[in-house]
Design an enzyme around this catalytic site. Structure first.
Site, mmCIF file in Angstrom:
data_model
loop_
_atom_site.group_PDB
_atom_site.id
_atom_site.type_symbol
_atom_site.label_atom_id
_atom_site.label_comp_id
_atom_site.label_asym_id
_atom_site.label_seq_id
_atom_site.Cartn_x
_atom_site.Cartn_y
_atom_site.Cartn_z
ATOM 1 N N CYS A 2 0.769 -1.141 0.086
ATOM 2 C CA CYS A 2 -0.063 0.170 -0.076
ATOM 3 C C CYS A 2 0.818 1.183 -0.203
ATOM 4 O O CYS A 2 1.906 1.242 0.686
ATOM 5 C CB CYS A 2 -0.896 -0.131 1.264
ATOM 6 S SG CYS A 2 -1.982 -1.357 1.482
ATOM 7 N N ARG A 27 5.045 0.141 -5.946
ATOM 8 C CA ARG A 27 5.055 -0.507 -4.713
ATOM 9 C C ARG A 27 4.342 -1.828 -4.831
ATOM 10 O O ARG A 27 4.325 -2.753 -4.007
ATOM 11 C CB ARG A 27 4.655 0.450 -3.648
ATOM 12 C CG ARG A 27 5.478 1.503 -3.140
ATOM 13 C CD ARG A 27 4.769 2.481 -2.292
ATOM 14 N NE ARG A 27 4.566 1.926 -0.935
ATOM 15 C CZ ARG A 27 5.574 1.967 0.244
ATOM 16 N NH1 ARG A 27 6.601 2.538 -0.128
ATOM 17 N NH2 ARG A 27 5.236 1.647 1.163
ATOM 18 N N TRP A 71 -2.585 -2.776 -1.621
ATOM 19 C CA TRP A 71 -2.525 -4.189 -1.903
ATOM 20 C C TRP A 71 -3.131 -5.005 -0.953
ATOM 21 O O TRP A 71 -2.722 -5.051 0.305
ATOM 22 C CB TRP A 71 -0.667 -4.201 -1.590
ATOM 23 C CG TRP A 71 -0.083 -5.394 -2.109
ATOM 24 C CD1 TRP A 71 0.354 -5.814 -3.241
ATOM 25 C CD2 TRP A 71 0.103 -6.512 -1.207
ATOM 26 N NE1 TRP A 71 0.910 -7.132 -3.440
ATOM 27 C CE2 TRP A 71 0.742 -7.597 -2.122
ATOM 28 C CE3 TRP A 71 0.061 -6.906 0.095
ATOM 29 C CZ2 TRP A 71 1.393 -8.775 -1.765
ATOM 30 C CZ3 TRP A 71 0.503 -8.076 0.485
ATOM 31 C CH2 TRP A 71 1.026 -9.070 -0.326
ATOM 32 N N ASN A 97 -1.533 2.698 5.563
ATOM 33 C CA ASN A 97 -0.506 1.479 4.986
ATOM 34 C C ASN A 97 -0.219 0.915 6.373
ATOM 35 O O ASN A 97 0.521 1.415 7.227
ATOM 36 C CB ASN A 97 0.613 2.358 4.298
ATOM 37 C CG ASN A 97 1.823 1.270 4.146
ATOM 38 O OD1 ASN A 97 1.627 0.032 4.159
ATOM 39 N ND2 ASN A 97 2.926 1.886 3.862
ATOM 40 N N GLY A 98 -0.283 -0.543 6.185
ATOM 41 C CA GLY A 98 0.214 -1.422 7.346
ATOM 42 C C GLY A 98 -0.940 -2.264 7.739
ATOM 43 O O GLY A 98 -1.818 -2.484 6.899
ATOM 44 N N GLU A 467 19.460 -16.249 -7.450
ATOM 45 C CA GLU A 467 18.968 -14.798 -7.933
ATOM 46 C C GLU A 467 18.398 -15.058 -9.534
ATOM 47 O O GLU A 467 17.403 -14.234 -9.703
ATOM 48 C CB GLU A 467 20.192 -13.942 -7.825
ATOM 49 C CG GLU A 467 19.838 -12.505 -8.338
ATOM 50 C CD GLU A 467 18.750 -11.782 -7.799
ATOM 51 O OE1 GLU A 467 17.850 -12.312 -6.799
ATOM 52 O OE2 GLU A 467 18.288 -10.699 -8.239
ATOM 53 N N LYS A 471 14.617 -13.883 -10.607
ATOM 54 C CA LYS A 471 14.395 -12.771 -11.418
ATOM 55 C C LYS A 471 13.448 -13.247 -12.506
ATOM 56 O O LYS A 471 12.443 -12.613 -12.738
ATOM 57 C CB LYS A 471 15.711 -12.307 -12.062
ATOM 58 C CG LYS A 471 15.873 -10.988 -12.261
ATOM 59 C CD LYS A 471 16.063 -10.070 -11.166
ATOM 60 C CE LYS A 471 15.161 -10.264 -9.837
ATOM 61 N NZ LYS A 471 15.561 -9.425 -8.791
ATOM 62 N N GLU A 474 9.872 -14.226 -11.142
ATOM 63 C CA GLU A 474 8.940 -13.243 -10.564
ATOM 64 C C GLU A 474 8.499 -12.384 -11.578
ATOM 65 O O GLU A 474 7.433 -11.846 -11.698
ATOM 66 C CB GLU A 474 9.653 -12.180 -9.522
ATOM 67 C CG GLU A 474 10.867 -11.562 -10.038
ATOM 68 C CD GLU A 474 11.227 -10.484 -8.847
ATOM 69 O OE1 GLU A 474 10.558 -10.173 -8.010
ATOM 70 O OE2 GLU A 474 12.427 -10.571 -8.749
ATOM 71 N N HIS A 490 21.120 -35.158 -6.003
ATOM 72 C CA HIS A 490 20.488 -35.398 -4.602
ATOM 73 C C HIS A 490 18.853 -35.064 -4.870
ATOM 74 O O HIS A 490 18.333 -35.178 -3.600
ATOM 75 C CB HIS A 490 21.347 -34.623 -3.602
ATOM 76 C CG HIS A 490 22.595 -34.853 -3.435
ATOM 77 N ND1 HIS A 490 23.114 -36.197 -2.915
ATOM 78 C CD2 HIS A 490 23.687 -34.254 -3.879
ATOM 79 C CE1 HIS A 490 24.463 -36.101 -2.924
ATOM 80 N NE2 HIS A 490 24.775 -34.889 -3.561
ATOM 81 N N LYS A 589 6.905 -3.941 -4.268
ATOM 82 C CA LYS A 589 8.349 -3.623 -4.034
ATOM 83 C C LYS A 589 8.861 -3.672 -2.640
ATOM 84 O O LYS A 589 9.906 -4.044 -2.168
ATOM 85 C CB LYS A 589 8.253 -2.125 -4.689
ATOM 86 C CG LYS A 589 9.716 -1.609 -4.631
ATOM 87 C CD LYS A 589 10.705 -2.538 -5.595
ATOM 88 C CE LYS A 589 11.890 -1.723 -5.883
ATOM 89 N NZ LYS A 589 13.057 -2.937 -6.438
#
Ligand code: F6R
Length: 594
Positions: A2, A27, A71, A97-98, A467, A471, A474, A490, A589
């Site tokens: 948010c 965000r 969000w 926000n929160g 990484e 990348k 996502e 394994h 974000k």
């Protein structure tokens, strides 16, 4: 996650709020809304992008307003659940926000008292509580409301009868931009840059009372004086600058990011942290703490610190540390966080601090919560990163970590010198990779047709395999997994088939022969292999289906060139698949909830 904005000034607020919300889109969000104060409070909300809200909104007049990108956490992303939320009388509007963790108890209490709720959100208790305490003064009502709230919040509140906005914060970020005849607040710096570079970072427990000409900050009922910070980011830094996506722009900025990081680097400088930081005290050692991409930078740092300084390092996910009963026995910790606002990181930091651990934060955002919690802070030189997928901030983290290590006495002075000269050449190496973009794009087109990918690396490039896989998954939604190459046999081998391409990072170091063996094993299962190899490697290409050459760096600094290559691979794979690269579904974000 948010984002909140608020404006008090002398210009029509609606276009200002909408532009500001667009600057917070990075965000991550799934609905948006605005409230504008004129004779009453006019509210408009919609699901989806701010563009949709902009098209569907009637034109409200008024010079005071608040806005929100949501969000979804409590309740689906519907119009009703979108912010701003109002009280029963419609005289107050709130953006938040929160997460309010005790909202259920508060809601029951308020319902018993006759309040009517419309949404499924935790936020809606806030306007109702403020209404309950409101007796003609918004500041007092908010001050009385805040102690009732448990959890995290950054809020902005307007009231029908007041020409001001009240903001407050606990755990979620809020910045106040100081303009001329206008003041603007936001969850982050980008929306403010159009108006001012002078800002006040609100701290937890503080309340701001904002008119067009004044900003008063109070804490525990008493007015306090706050310092004004000057932000050095520019408006151009938050525009796409001709690129199709922020992600591509940010990938292309990396030679400069590296240049900036080394410009003032002098190996004889006094280290930011002294020898005692690295030492083992009473059996307690060094911990690196991070999430996501930043965690992968931690894995590279672990390898480099252990090899170069012979100091054992523990790397942990902050999202695990924060929920463990046992506090990890670390004397010192390095916290890696681009945003400086990742809730998991902040909770873990508080836990470590309570156990007397001394924390060095490496973050990209000045004044961020992590920087204020840490004992010391080192700022990365990435500039604002707006694409959800972290790219340049990761490279900037690696640069700061290398510099930090290379200022210390290391086990092998020859290697130290070699790394320092490698880092000085790194902007050119990074540019070389960008110059190879069309070949990398061809490889990405090939990969984009598959549904499953493996990424394998060894040693210092193990974290880079993770990484690379993160990348591409996502932003392209291809299922990708990163592995330490020796681990394939394994278990993951069971999944290898001719339609599971493997991206192999081949390093010229003690792992080289083992990696070639792994590639042969993979090829025996008929999986196509794309290998990242150095310019002077003429063996690997005989074994694999495609190669991407990377500059001849020392293996210790090779994570930089390998990562930039894998970023481009991910970007183009996502582009060929038609994905919304800067705003991947379900992602945010700045992950401000645990
Ligand atoms: C991936 C990505 C995330 C972040 C993670 C931590 O591209 O961006 O995995 O790395 O959410 O964020 P920070 O570094 O802000 O703590």
């Amino acid at each position: 996650m948010c984002g909140i904005v608020g404006y008090v000034g002398n210009k029509p607020t609606q276009p200002i709020l909408l532009r500001a919300l667009k600057k917070l889109e990075y965000r991550g969000y799934d609905s948006a809304g605005i409230a504008v104060l004129d004779r009453g409070i006019s509210i408009h909300k919609d699901t989806g992008r701010v563009e949709i809200l902009e098209r569907s909104a009637p034109m409200f007049s008024g010079v005071i307003g608040i806005g929100h990108t949501r969000w979804a956490t409590h309740g689906e992303p519907t119009k009703v659940n979108a912010h701003p939320h109002v009280d029963c009388t419609g005289k107050l509007a709130v953006v938040h926000n929160g997460v309010i963790t005790n909202y259920q108890q508060l809601k029951e209490e308020l319902i018993r008292e006759g309040h009517k709720f419309l949404s499924e959100t935790d936020t809606e208790v806030i306007p109702h509580l403020i209404e309950k305490y409101y007796a003609g003064d918004l500041e007092t009502a908010v001050t009385e409301t805040l102690p009732r709230l448990k959890g995290s919040y950054a809020i902005a509140v307007i009231a029908k009868t007041e020409n001001r906005m009240v903001v407050a914060k606990n755990g979620s970020p809020l910045v106040i931009g100081l303009g001329t005849n206008e003041n603007i607040v936001a969850s982050d710096i980008p929306p403010l840059l159009e108006y001012t570079n002078r800002v006040i970072y609100l701290d937890d427990g503080e309340i701001g009372i904002i008119t067009k000409d004044t900003v008063k900050i109070s804490k525990s009922g008493r007015e306090i004086t706050k310092s004004i910070s000057v932000v050095d980011w520019k408006i151009d830094d938050v525009e796409k600058g001709g690129y199709d996506h922020f992600m591509l722009k940010e990938i292309h900025e990396q030679p400069n990011v590296i240049r900036k990081a080394i410009i003032n680097y002098d190996p004889s400088l006094t280290p930011m942290v002294g020898g005692d930081f690295w030492g083992n005290k009473g059996g307690k050692g060094l911990l690196i703490l991070a999430c996501g991409t930043s965690y992968h930078a931690g894995l590279v740092a672990k390898y480099a610190i252990e090899e170069l300084m012979d100091i054992p390092v523990l790397v942990e996910f902050a999202s695990e540390v924060n929920h463990r009963e046992r506090v990890i026995p670390a004397a010192n910790a390095i916290v890696l966080t681009q945003s400086g606002e990742t809730a998991d990181v902040l909770v873990s930091m508080k836990k470590l601090k309570a156990a007397n651990c001394s924390i060095l934060a490496i973050t990209n955002v000045r004044g961020s919560s992590a920087s204020r919690l840490a004992n010391k802070t080192l700022y990365t030189q990435a500039g604002p990163e707006l694409s959800v997928a972290a790219t340049k901030s990761f490279i900037a983290q690696l640069m700061e970590l290398y510099k930090l290590i290379l200022l210390q006495p290391v086990v092998n002075e020859g290697l130290r010198q070699q790394l320092i000269s490698d880092l000085r050449l790194m902007p050119n190496y990074a540019q070389q990779i960008l110059d190879n973009e069309s070949h990398i794009s061809d490889c990405a087109m090939y990969l984009s047709q598959y549904s499953n990918l493996f990424y394998i690396g060894r040693g210092i490039n193990y974290g880079i395999a993770l990484e690379g896989a993160l990348k591409i998954k996502e932003i392209s939604y291809i299922h990708a997994e990163g592995f330490a190459a020796g681990e394939l046999k394994h278990g993951p081998f069971a999944l290898l088939q001719k339609d599971t391409p493997v991206v192999a990072i081949v390093n010229q170091d003690s792992t080289y022969d083992a990696m070639l063996t792994n590639i042969k094993e993979v090829k025996s299962r008929k999986s196509p292999v794309i290998a990242l190899i150095r310019e002077d490697d003429h063996e690997t290409e005989k074994l694999v289906d495609m190669i991407i050459r990377v500059p001849n760096t020392h293996s210790m600094s090779s994570p930089i060139v390998n990562t930039i290559t894998l970023q481009l691979l991910a970007y183009y794979a996502a582009k060929y698949r038609g994905c919304p690269i800067d705003f991947p579904r379900n992602l945010a974000k700045s992950v401000t909830v645990e």
